[in-house]
Every structure is written in C-alpha cells, then in structure tokens.
Design an enzyme around this catalytic site. Structure first.
Site, PDB file in Angstrom:
ATOM      1  N   CYS A 136       0.829  -1.195   0.000  1.00 19.86           N
ATOM      2  CA  CYS A 136       0.000   0.000   0.000  1.00 19.86           C
ATOM      3  C   CYS A 136       0.869   1.253   0.000  1.00 19.86           C
ATOM      4  CB  CYS A 136      -0.925  -0.032   1.222  1.00 19.86           C
ATOM      5  SG  CYS A 136      -1.999   1.398   1.350  1.00 19.86           S
ATOM      6  N   CYS A 139      -0.407   4.262   1.899  1.00 16.41           N
ATOM      7  CA  CYS A 139      -0.218   4.174   3.349  1.00 16.41           C
ATOM      8  C   CYS A 139       1.248   4.384   3.741  1.00 16.41           C
ATOM      9  CB  CYS A 139      -0.632   2.797   3.866  1.00 16.41           C
ATOM     10  SG  CYS A 139      -2.020   2.072   3.027  1.00 16.41           S
ATOM     11  N   ASP A 140       2.143   3.783   2.993  1.00 11.59           N
ATOM     12  CA  ASP A 140       3.525   3.693   3.464  1.00 11.59           C
ATOM     13  C   ASP A 140       4.543   4.493   2.644  1.00 11.59           C
ATOM     14  OD1 ASP A 140       2.626   1.964   5.439  1.00 11.59           O
ATOM     15  OD2 ASP A 140       2.903   0.195   4.192  1.00 11.59           O
TER      16      ASP A 140
HETATM   17  P1  FAD Z   1     -11.045  -5.295   5.901  1.00 12.38           P
HETATM   18  O1  FAD Z   1     -10.253  -4.354   6.726  1.00 12.38           O
HETATM   19  O2  FAD Z   1     -10.371  -6.083   4.837  1.00 12.38           O
HETATM   20  O3  FAD Z   1     -11.779  -6.288   6.901  1.00 12.38           O
HETATM   21  C1  FAD Z   1     -12.450  -7.399   6.418  1.00 12.38           C
HETATM   22  C2  FAD Z   1     -13.039  -8.131   7.598  1.00 12.38           C
HETATM   23  O4  FAD Z   1     -13.888  -9.175   7.118  1.00 12.38           O
HETATM   24  C3  FAD Z   1     -12.006  -8.791   8.515  1.00 12.38           C
HETATM   25  O5  FAD Z   1     -12.324  -8.485   9.837  1.00 12.38           O
HETATM   26  C4  FAD Z   1     -12.206 -10.290   8.267  1.00 12.38           C
HETATM   27  O6  FAD Z   1     -11.932 -11.067   9.428  1.00 12.38           O
HETATM   28  C5  FAD Z   1     -13.678 -10.312   7.923  1.00 12.38           C
HETATM   29  N1  FAD Z   1     -14.112 -11.481   7.164  1.00 12.38           N
HETATM   30  C6  FAD Z   1     -13.665 -11.916   5.961  1.00 12.38           C
HETATM   31  N2  FAD Z   1     -14.313 -13.055   5.617  1.00 12.38           N
HETATM   32  C7  FAD Z   1     -15.184 -13.334   6.645  1.00 12.38           C
HETATM   33  C8  FAD Z   1     -16.115 -14.389   6.888  1.00 12.38           C
HETATM   34  N3  FAD Z   1     -16.314 -15.370   6.007  1.00 12.38           N
HETATM   35  N4  FAD Z   1     -16.810 -14.380   8.059  1.00 12.38           N
HETATM   36  C9  FAD Z   1     -16.656 -13.369   8.938  1.00 12.38           C
HETATM   37  N5  FAD Z   1     -15.789 -12.329   8.734  1.00 12.38           N
HETATM   38  C10 FAD Z   1     -15.062 -12.334   7.612  1.00 12.38           C
HETATM   39  N6  FAD Z   1      -5.932   2.330   4.468  1.00 12.38           N
HETATM   40  C11 FAD Z   1      -5.837   3.608   4.910  1.00 12.38           C
HETATM   41  O7  FAD Z   1      -6.801   4.369   4.788  1.00 12.38           O
HETATM   42  N7  FAD Z   1      -4.711   4.054   5.534  1.00 12.38           N
HETATM   43  C12 FAD Z   1      -3.638   3.263   5.749  1.00 12.38           C
HETATM   44  O8  FAD Z   1      -2.629   3.719   6.287  1.00 12.38           O
HETATM   45  C13 FAD Z   1      -3.718   1.914   5.313  1.00 12.38           C
HETATM   46  N8  FAD Z   1      -2.671   1.085   5.511  1.00 12.38           N
HETATM   47  C14 FAD Z   1      -2.765  -0.210   5.083  1.00 12.38           C
HETATM   48  C15 FAD Z   1      -1.695  -1.062   5.298  1.00 12.38           C
HETATM   49  C16 FAD Z   1      -1.760  -2.371   4.874  1.00 12.38           C
HETATM   50  C17 FAD Z   1      -0.583  -3.269   5.128  1.00 12.38           C
HETATM   51  C18 FAD Z   1      -2.929  -2.846   4.219  1.00 12.38           C
HETATM   52  C19 FAD Z   1      -3.022  -4.274   3.776  1.00 12.38           C
HETATM   53  C20 FAD Z   1      -3.991  -2.006   3.978  1.00 12.38           C
HETATM   54  C21 FAD Z   1      -3.912  -0.682   4.394  1.00 12.38           C
HETATM   55  N9  FAD Z   1      -4.962   0.205   4.181  1.00 12.38           N
HETATM   56  C22 FAD Z   1      -4.891   1.489   4.641  1.00 12.38           C
HETATM   57  C23 FAD Z   1      -6.195  -0.208   3.510  1.00 12.38           C
HETATM   58  C24 FAD Z   1      -7.286  -0.480   4.568  1.00 12.38           C
HETATM   59  O9  FAD Z   1      -6.784  -1.355   5.525  1.00 12.38           O
HETATM   60  C25 FAD Z   1      -8.521  -1.074   3.909  1.00 12.38           C
HETATM   61  O10 FAD Z   1      -8.979  -0.178   2.911  1.00 12.38           O
HETATM   62  C26 FAD Z   1      -9.627  -1.297   4.922  1.00 12.38           C
HETATM   63  O11 FAD Z   1      -9.182  -2.058   6.005  1.00 12.38           O
HETATM   64  C27 FAD Z   1     -10.818  -1.989   4.292  1.00 12.38           C
HETATM   65  O12 FAD Z   1     -11.777  -2.130   5.278  1.00 12.38           O
HETATM   66  P2  FAD Z   1     -12.961  -3.192   5.154  1.00 12.38           P
HETATM   67  O13 FAD Z   1     -13.784  -2.994   6.387  1.00 12.38           O
HETATM   68  O14 FAD Z   1     -13.636  -3.068   3.857  1.00 12.38           O
HETATM   69  O15 FAD Z   1     -12.272  -4.620   5.157  1.00 12.38           O
END
Ligand code: FAD
Ligand code: NAP
Length: 314
Positions: A136, A139-140
C-alpha cells in the site's frame, strides 16, 4: 443441539466498514450482530502507523481497530468472535452458518468482508512485511522520502503505486514479469516519461534482501525470465502490487461481481442485487481501498439497511 440466533441485521466482517456499520445500526436501535472473522479488526491490524485517518495525525492500525470495536460495543452492537463459512441469500430470513456451529438468521445482511492484497508468497517477503515490504503505497510511501523503492506488478495498481511513490522516492524501479503492461495507455505514457521511474521487464523477484537488526530491506534479487540473468536491485522499500483479491467467496455464486470478484452495488448506495443484502468497503471497491472510504460505506450500508427494514416492517 446447534444454536440458532436471529437478528435484524447481520454484519459480516470487522474492518472499518463492518465496525462503522455496527455503530450506525446500533444507534438506529436495530440491535446488530457483527461476526468478526479470522482477522478481527481487518487489514489495518497488519500495518503499523496510519497517518491518514482523519482526527489522528498518527495512530497505530491495531489500536485504531481496537477503538472501533469498543465504539461499536459501547453503542450496543453485539460483536461475536466467529467466522461465517456459508451464507444462503436465496430467501429471507437469510441464513449464515458459522464455524462455531451457530446458525444466524437475519432480515438483512451487511457484507463487509474486505479484500486482501495478493502477495508473491516468498518467505523473505513475509519476514519483512511492515519493515520495508508493503502492499500500500498510499499508506507507506511517506516513509521512503529520499530513498529508492521497487514496485512489482504490471496492472493499474502497480502503475498508480509507482507514480505515487515518485512524490517521495528518489528512484522507483518497476519490475514486471512480461514486456508489456496491462495498465491503461495513458498511465503507461505517464510512467515511461517519468524521470524517476526505471522499468525492469521480463523479471521476477526471487528474494527480498535485508538486515535483521534493525529489520529493514536493502534490496530485491531478480531473475530475468528471458535471459536467466540474476540481478540485485538496491532499495529501502519493496511494494507488491500484483492485484487484490476481494473476499467474495461467500457470495460469488449468489451476487453479481465485477472487476475480478468485487461485489457489485448500485451506484451511490450499498444495495446489492438482492433486496436486504448490502455490501460495503473493500469488498465492493477496486479503486479507493482506504479505511476512511470503507468506513463511509459502512455508514451508508447501515442507513440503507435501516431504511430497508423500516419499509418491510410497516
Ligand atoms: P477489511 O479491513 O479487509 O476487513 C475485512 C473483515 O472481514 C475482517 O475483519 C475479516 O476477518 C472479515 N471477514 C472476511 N471473511 C469473513 C467471513 N467469512 N466471516 C466473517 N468475517 C469475515 N488504508 C488507509 O486508509 N490508511 C492506511 O494507512 C492503510 N494502511 C494499510 C496497510 C496495509 C498493510 C494494508 C493491507 C492495507 C492498508 N490500508 C490502509 C487499507 C485499509 O486497511 C482497507 O482499505 C480497509 O481495512 C478496508 O476495510 P474493510 O472494512 O472493507 O475490510
Ligand atoms: P491486475 O490488473 O490483475 O494486475 C496485476 C498485475 O500483477 C499484472 O500485471 C500481473 O502480471 C501481475 N502479477 C500477478 N501475479 C503476479 C505474480 N505472482 N508475480 C508477478 N507479477 C504478478 O491487478 P490491479 O492492477 O490491482 O488491478 C485490478 C483491477 O482494478 C483492474 O481491473 C484494474 O483496471 C482496476 N484498477 C483500476 C484503477 C483505476 O481505474 N485507476 C486503479 C487500480 C486498479 P501479468 O500482466 O503478466 O498477468
């Protein structure tokens, strides 16, 4: 005997989208149940500092997610540590089967299962994740001001990451396994003209090189797939941009998907093709993929679910 729980709204996923949906749904007195999945807190739990969450100049990703969970719980959401293994959206109430043996039935479902960056699968990549290896740049990238970085990938994401990184890095080497890019032509044009970007074609990365104390990246070892040449490319940051995999397994045969597996929602809403099923966050979004946009969609999903339930209840 297997346990069955009924809820008006079942939220699947505990990233920013899921927890925000839970806060809004709880405050709307819908009594949501949120199932966390195997990564409680989602993708931000695998990063260190988050510097673009409004209101926090610096916040550790895992800390932010602990706070989001506490917020959802304080508002009255029930947060359950479990994983949904199957989901039947063919009739209402919808039925979700959890690993623990609990069967959830729900009048509405908010899908917030996110997306995971694809990784190369190298042991050295795993070792340096968070210490110079990232998926990302938004982010980094900031951490590589005045340094050299390498990006791997040949799609729009890789080009976007490489161009973005030129804001910080002195040199960006883009490594691709073929000699043509998948990215849009306009992006390619910008890329090839950029004085800080160097292309390395027909190459794969076989190892991330680095030091142990402190844990940091010093370069990547590459292998030219046409000539066989091995070459070490020095860098402080290695960005893997070989695509994202949305976690749409549960619904892939039940809902329309787009762009390689993202759940399709109606423009400007979180409604999916099935009434009562809403989707939010990275699961639906192949473009922005940020915590704040995911949280925003989580809010929208809760409001959409609330309206849906009000409509069917009256
Ligand atoms: P996610 O955060 O992907 O969460 C998905 C959830 O679904 C998880 O809790 C998982 O356990 C759950 N899940 C999946 N399948 C199932 C299932 N079958 N049953 C029950 N639960 C399930 N964004 C920023 O804005 N700033 C940053 O600095 C930043 N840094 C990042 C650094 C890294 C290394 C990464 C990988 C991403 C980063 N991002 C950052 C991006 C950000 O993390 C994502 O955009 C955000 O987390 C997406 O949120 P979400 O709620 O859609 O899903
Ligand atoms: P992508 O288009 O699937 O591209 C992935 C790239 O990574 C490809 O070039 C692929 O190489 C390479 N790759 C895959 N696995 C690899 C491996 N194991 N080792 C080395 N290289 C590997 O993914 P994306 O770039 O993330 O884009 C996903 C979707 O989102 C696309 O539809 C894209 O158009 C869209 N998107 C749009 C925008 C935008 O509109 N601005 C921005 C980002 C993404 P090959 O080419 O050889 O297969």
């Amino acid at each position: 005997m297997a346990d069955t729980r009924h809820t008006k709204v079942l939220i699947i996923g505990s990233g920013p989208a899921g927890y925000t949906a839970a806060v809004y749904a709880a405050r709307a007195m819908i009594n949501p149940i949120l199932v966390q999945g195997i990564q409680p807190g989602g993708q931000l739990t695998i990063t260190t500092e988050v510097e673009n969450w409004p209101g926090d100049t610096h916040v550790m990703g895992p800390d932010l997610m602990v706070r989001m969970e506490a917020h959802a719980t304080a508002m009255g959401a029930e947060v359950i540590s479990d994983h949904i293994s199957s989901l039947d959206l063919s009739k209402r109430p919808f039925v979700a089967q959890a690993d623990s043996g609990i069967t959830f039935t729900a009048d509405a479902v908010i899908l917030a299962t996110g997306a995971q960056a694809k990784w190369l699968g190298l042991p050295s990549e795993e070792k340096f994740k968070g210490f110079g290896v990232s998926a990302c740049a938004t982010c980094d990238g900031f951490f590589y001001r005045g340094k050299e970085v390498v990006v791997i990938g040949g799609g729009n994401t890789a080009e976007g990451e490489a161009l973005f990184l030129t804001n910080f890095a002195t040199k960006v080497t883009l490594i691709h396994r073929r000699d043509t890019l998948r990215a849009e032509k306009i992006m390619q044009d910008r890329l090839f003209k950029h004085p800080k970007i160097v292309m390395q074609w027909d190459s794969e990365v076989t190892e991330v090189l680095g030091t142990d104390a402190p844990s940091s990246v010093t370069g990547v070892r590459t292998h030219n797939l046409k000539t066989g040449e091995m070459k070490d490319v020095p860098c402080h940051g290695f960005f893997v941009a070989i695509g994202h995999a949305p976690a749409s397994e549960l619904v892939k045969d039940q809902l329309p998907l787009h762009n390689g597996g993202y759940v399709q929602v109606e423009a400007g809403s979180t409604r999916t093709a099935i009434p009562g099923v809403f989707a939010a966050g990275d699961l639906t979004d192949h473009i922005y993929r940020q915590a704040v946009t995911s949280a925003g969609m989580g809010c929208m999903a809760a409001l959409d679910a609330e309206k849906f339930l009000a409509g069917t209840e009256h």
